[in-house]
Design a protein around this motif. Structure first.
Motif, PDB file in Angstrom:
ATOM      1  N   GLU A  65     -17.365  12.788  31.801  1.00  0.00           N
ATOM      2  CA  GLU A  65     -16.018  13.304  31.526  1.00  0.00           C
ATOM      3  C   GLU A  65     -15.683  13.181  30.037  1.00  0.00           C
ATOM      4  OE1 GLU A  65     -11.354  12.653  32.924  1.00  0.00           O
ATOM      5  OE2 GLU A  65     -12.929  11.307  33.641  1.00  0.00           O
ATOM      6  N   LYS A  66     -16.092  12.056  29.439  1.00  0.00           N
ATOM      7  CA  LYS A  66     -15.842  11.859  28.012  1.00  0.00           C
ATOM      8  C   LYS A  66     -16.581  12.893  27.163  1.00  0.00           C
ATOM      9  CE  LYS A  66     -13.365   7.980  28.048  1.00  0.00           C
ATOM     10  NZ  LYS A  66     -12.042   7.840  27.411  1.00  0.00           N
ATOM     11  N   ILE A  67     -17.745  13.330  27.657  1.00  0.00           N
ATOM     12  CA  ILE A  67     -18.533  14.313  26.924  1.00  0.00           C
ATOM     13  C   ILE A  67     -17.734  15.592  26.683  1.00  0.00           C
ATOM     14  CG2 ILE A  67     -20.597  15.776  27.036  1.00  0.00           C
ATOM     15  CD1 ILE A  67     -21.113  12.790  26.472  1.00  0.00           C
ATOM     16  N   PHE A  68     -16.880  15.933  27.634  1.00  0.00           N
ATOM     17  CA  PHE A  68     -16.097  17.159  27.526  1.00  0.00           C
ATOM     18  C   PHE A  68     -14.885  17.011  26.610  1.00  0.00           C
ATOM     19  CE2 PHE A  68     -18.342  17.850  31.540  1.00  0.00           C
ATOM     20  CZ  PHE A  68     -18.737  19.175  31.415  1.00  0.00           C
ATOM     21  N   HIS A  69     -14.396  15.784  26.436  1.00  0.00           N
ATOM     22  CA  HIS A  69     -13.084  15.639  25.813  1.00  0.00           C
ATOM     23  C   HIS A  69     -13.025  14.702  24.616  1.00  0.00           C
ATOM     24  CE1 HIS A  69     -11.556  17.782  29.296  1.00  0.00           C
ATOM     25  NE2 HIS A  69     -12.086  16.873  30.110  1.00  0.00           N
ATOM     26  N   ASP A  70     -14.101  13.963  24.322  1.00  0.00           N
ATOM     27  CA  ASP A  70     -14.023  12.953  23.274  1.00  0.00           C
ATOM     28  C   ASP A  70     -15.230  13.078  22.348  1.00  0.00           C
ATOM     29  OD1 ASP A  70     -13.974  10.607  21.733  1.00  0.00           O
ATOM     30  OD2 ASP A  70     -12.997   9.469  23.330  1.00  0.00           O
ATOM     31  N   SER A  71     -15.020  13.682  21.177  1.00  0.00           N
ATOM     32  CA  SER A  71     -16.124  13.904  20.243  1.00  0.00           C
ATOM     33  C   SER A  71     -16.685  12.591  19.703  1.00  0.00           C
ATOM     34  CB  SER A  71     -15.663  14.783  19.079  1.00  0.00           C
ATOM     35  OG  SER A  71     -14.591  14.166  18.379  1.00  0.00           O
ATOM     36  N   GLY A  72     -15.844  11.553  19.641  1.00  0.00           N
ATOM     37  CA  GLY A  72     -16.332  10.261  19.175  1.00  0.00           C
ATOM     38  C   GLY A  72     -17.361   9.668  20.115  1.00  0.00           C
ATOM     39  N   VAL A  73     -17.113   9.791  21.409  1.00  0.00           N
ATOM     40  CA  VAL A  73     -18.073   9.302  22.398  1.00  0.00           C
ATOM     41  C   VAL A  73     -19.376  10.085  22.299  1.00  0.00           C
ATOM     42  CG1 VAL A  73     -18.562   9.064  24.862  1.00  0.00           C
ATOM     43  CG2 VAL A  73     -16.321   8.428  23.981  1.00  0.00           C
ATOM     44  N   VAL A  74     -19.260  11.395  22.094  1.00  0.00           N
ATOM     45  CA  VAL A  74     -20.462  12.229  21.952  1.00  0.00           C
ATOM     46  C   VAL A  74     -21.307  11.741  20.784  1.00  0.00           C
ATOM     47  CG1 VAL A  74     -21.329  14.543  21.454  1.00  0.00           C
ATOM     48  CG2 VAL A  74     -19.384  14.245  22.995  1.00  0.00           C
ATOM     49  N   ALA A  75     -20.676  11.501  19.644  1.00  0.00           N
ATOM     50  CA  ALA A  75     -21.406  11.049  18.460  1.00  0.00           C
ATOM     51  C   ALA A  75     -22.090   9.707  18.711  1.00  0.00           C
ATOM     52  CB  ALA A  75     -20.461  10.943  17.268  1.00  0.00           C
ATOM     53  N   ARG A  76     -21.396   8.810  19.398  1.00  0.00           N
ATOM     54  CA  ARG A  76     -21.985   7.495  19.673  1.00  0.00           C
ATOM     55  C   ARG A  76     -23.131   7.592  20.670  1.00  0.00           C
ATOM     56  NH1 ARG A  76     -16.447   6.261  19.030  1.00  0.00           N
ATOM     57  NH2 ARG A  76     -15.964   6.301  21.257  1.00  0.00           N
ATOM     58  N   LEU A  77     -23.004   8.473  21.649  1.00  0.00           N
ATOM     59  CA  LEU A  77     -24.088   8.653  22.620  1.00  0.00           C
ATOM     60  C   LEU A  77     -25.312   9.277  21.957  1.00  0.00           C
ATOM     61  CD1 LEU A  77     -25.207   8.535  25.470  1.00  0.00           C
ATOM     62  CD2 LEU A  77     -24.075  10.720  25.958  1.00  0.00           C
ATOM     63  N   VAL A  78     -25.080  10.247  21.086  1.00  0.00           N
ATOM     64  CA  VAL A  78     -26.201  10.860  20.358  1.00  0.00           C
ATOM     65  C   VAL A  78     -26.910   9.809  19.510  1.00  0.00           C
ATOM     66  CG1 VAL A  78     -26.823  12.511  18.551  1.00  0.00           C
ATOM     67  CG2 VAL A  78     -25.251  13.186  20.369  1.00  0.00           C
ATOM     68  N   ALA A  79     -26.148   8.932  18.875  1.00  0.00           N
ATOM     69  CA  ALA A  79     -26.761   7.865  18.089  1.00  0.00           C
ATOM     70  C   ALA A  79     -27.596   6.952  18.983  1.00  0.00           C
ATOM     71  CB  ALA A  79     -25.679   7.057  17.366  1.00  0.00           C
ATOM     72  N   ASP A  80     -27.099   6.681  20.213  1.00  0.00           N
ATOM     73  CA  ASP A  80     -27.863   5.867  21.158  1.00  0.00           C
ATOM     74  C   ASP A  80     -29.164   6.548  21.567  1.00  0.00           C
ATOM     75  OD1 ASP A  80     -25.973   3.844  21.200  1.00  0.00           O
ATOM     76  OD2 ASP A  80     -24.918   4.647  22.943  1.00  0.00           O
ATOM     77  N   LEU A  81     -29.100   7.859  21.782  1.00  0.00           N
ATOM     78  CA  LEU A  81     -30.261   8.603  22.268  1.00  0.00           C
ATOM     79  C   LEU A  81     -31.240   8.946  21.149  1.00  0.00           C
ATOM     80  CD1 LEU A  81     -28.471  11.004  24.778  1.00  0.00           C
ATOM     81  CD2 LEU A  81     -29.971   9.096  25.347  1.00  0.00           C
ATOM     82  N   SER A  82     -30.817   8.775  19.923  1.00  0.00           N
ATOM     83  CA  SER A  82     -31.716   8.984  18.795  1.00  0.00           C
ATOM     84  C   SER A  82     -32.562   7.727  18.609  1.00  0.00           C
ATOM     85  CB  SER A  82     -30.918   9.274  17.525  1.00  0.00           C
ATOM     86  OG  SER A  82     -30.092  10.408  17.695  1.00  0.00           O
ATOM     87  N   ILE A  83     -33.736   7.902  18.019  1.00  0.00           N
ATOM     88  CA  ILE A  83     -34.650   6.787  17.833  1.00  0.00           C
ATOM     89  C   ILE A  83     -34.467   6.281  16.415  1.00  0.00           C
ATOM     90  CG2 ILE A  83     -37.053   6.052  17.824  1.00  0.00           C
ATOM     91  CD1 ILE A  83     -36.049   9.151  19.764  1.00  0.00           C
ATOM     92  N   ASN A  84     -33.780   5.147  16.255  1.00  0.00           N
ATOM     93  CA  ASN A  84     -33.405   4.666  14.933  1.00  0.00           C
ATOM     94  C   ASN A  84     -34.061   3.343  14.560  1.00  0.00           C
ATOM     95  OD1 ASN A  84     -31.634   6.858  14.395  1.00  0.00           O
ATOM     96  ND2 ASN A  84     -30.098   5.936  15.724  1.00  0.00           N
TER      97      ASN A  84
END
Length: 291
Positions: A65-84
């Motif tokens: 649900e957050k994916i649809f409405h919260d760009s901040g959550v999207v950015a944090r999830l992408v950072a999690d899914l990236s290999i850093n």
């Protein structure tokens, strides 16, 4: 605030978890154009459950649900899914092999193009820049450093690192055959390391998704270490073909210690330059370009 228990590992009693994760990844792709659907499932699951906990949510569907409405959550999830996970001169023997087995082959080229795919926060890129500088060929080299995560790229563009990391980085540098005092390449202010601007002059940082984007140049060297292990077989094959179509002949490909071309569809077009360090040279094949 009491947080509900996170989802249990997928079992016969919990068969819907994978479906929820697939729907979340589909939402990321359809709404934001972010392709993680072919990442290895155990890796994706771990990162998603971490993000659920960090956002103080209780379900995968709640995160969706957050994916649809919260760009901040999207950015944090992408950072999690990236290999850093990265460090300077990581696996020093790899950089030693670059010094001794690749640099002599490309030293006389009028120009040199190198692609660091999945560059994270840039430590390996700056490692390569230092290596090329010491070889006397940095001035004619262009390094293209790409990653899916814009947050990581922002850190890379700044060229700053916490001072606490420099002890291990200095040790790695000398093990990799460094010939100078490592401190010559940076200054320190307020316990923060700032790399010399000269090391950034020939680097282009840009966002690029290995799962969806295409080749954007022809390269003499491509470095992509400890990234492909997080992809499933379908995406691994796509990425190997992407690199194949992006390399000159001869062109060098450097992979991570747990990666390799032996089971890919293009293995027959490559020869191992350094077996233990997973460095290959492209000899021939469809889509080849002599540069």
């Amino acid at each position: 605030m009491k947080i509900s228990k996170l989802p249990e590992p997928e079992t016969e009693e919990n068969p819907g978890e994978r479906i929820e994760i697939e729907l979340l990844l589909e939402a990321l792709y359809r709404v934001h154009g972010l392709e993680f659907r072919n990442y290895a499932y155990p890796f994706v699951r771990r990162r998603i459950l971490h993000r659920i906990s960090a956002e103080r949510l209780s379900t995968i569907s709640g995160l969706q649900e957050k994916i649809f409405h919260d760009s901040g959550v999207v950015a944090r999830l992408v950072a999690d899914l990236s290999i850093n996970v990265t460090e300077m001169f990581r696996n020093p023997d790899f950089f030693q092999a670059v010094r001794t087995k690749i640099i002599p082959k490309i030293r006389d080229y009028p120009e040199i193009r190198i692609w660091h795919a999945g560059c994270s926060s840039g430590e390996e890129v700056f490692s390569m820049a230092i290596l090329l500088y010491e070889a006397g060929i940095y001035h004619k080299t262009r390094l293209y450093a790409t990653d899916i995560c814009e947050q990581a790229l922002q850190k890379a563009r700044q060229g700053i690192i916490p001072l606490e990391r420099m002890k291990i980085y200095t040790k790695n540098y000398h093990k990799a055959g460094g010939i100078c005092a490592f401190s010559e390449y940076y200054t320190v202010r307020n316990k923060t390391v700032f790399f010399s601007s000269e090391l950034k002059n020939n680097v282009i940082f840009a966002q690029h998704n290995l799962a969806t984007d295409h080749s954007f140049n022809k390269f003499h060297i491509i470095i992509c270490r400890n990234v492909i292990i997080y992809f499933n077989k379908v995406l691994q094959e796509r990425v190997y073909h992407l690199f194949h179509n992006s390399l000159s002949v001869p062109g060098f490909l450097g992979l991570g210690e747990k990666e390799g071309l032996q089971y890919s569809g293009i293995a027959c077009y490559y020869h191992e330059v350094a077996k233990e360090q997973k460095i290959y040279v492209k000899l021939a094949g469809p889509g080849t370009h002599n540069l």
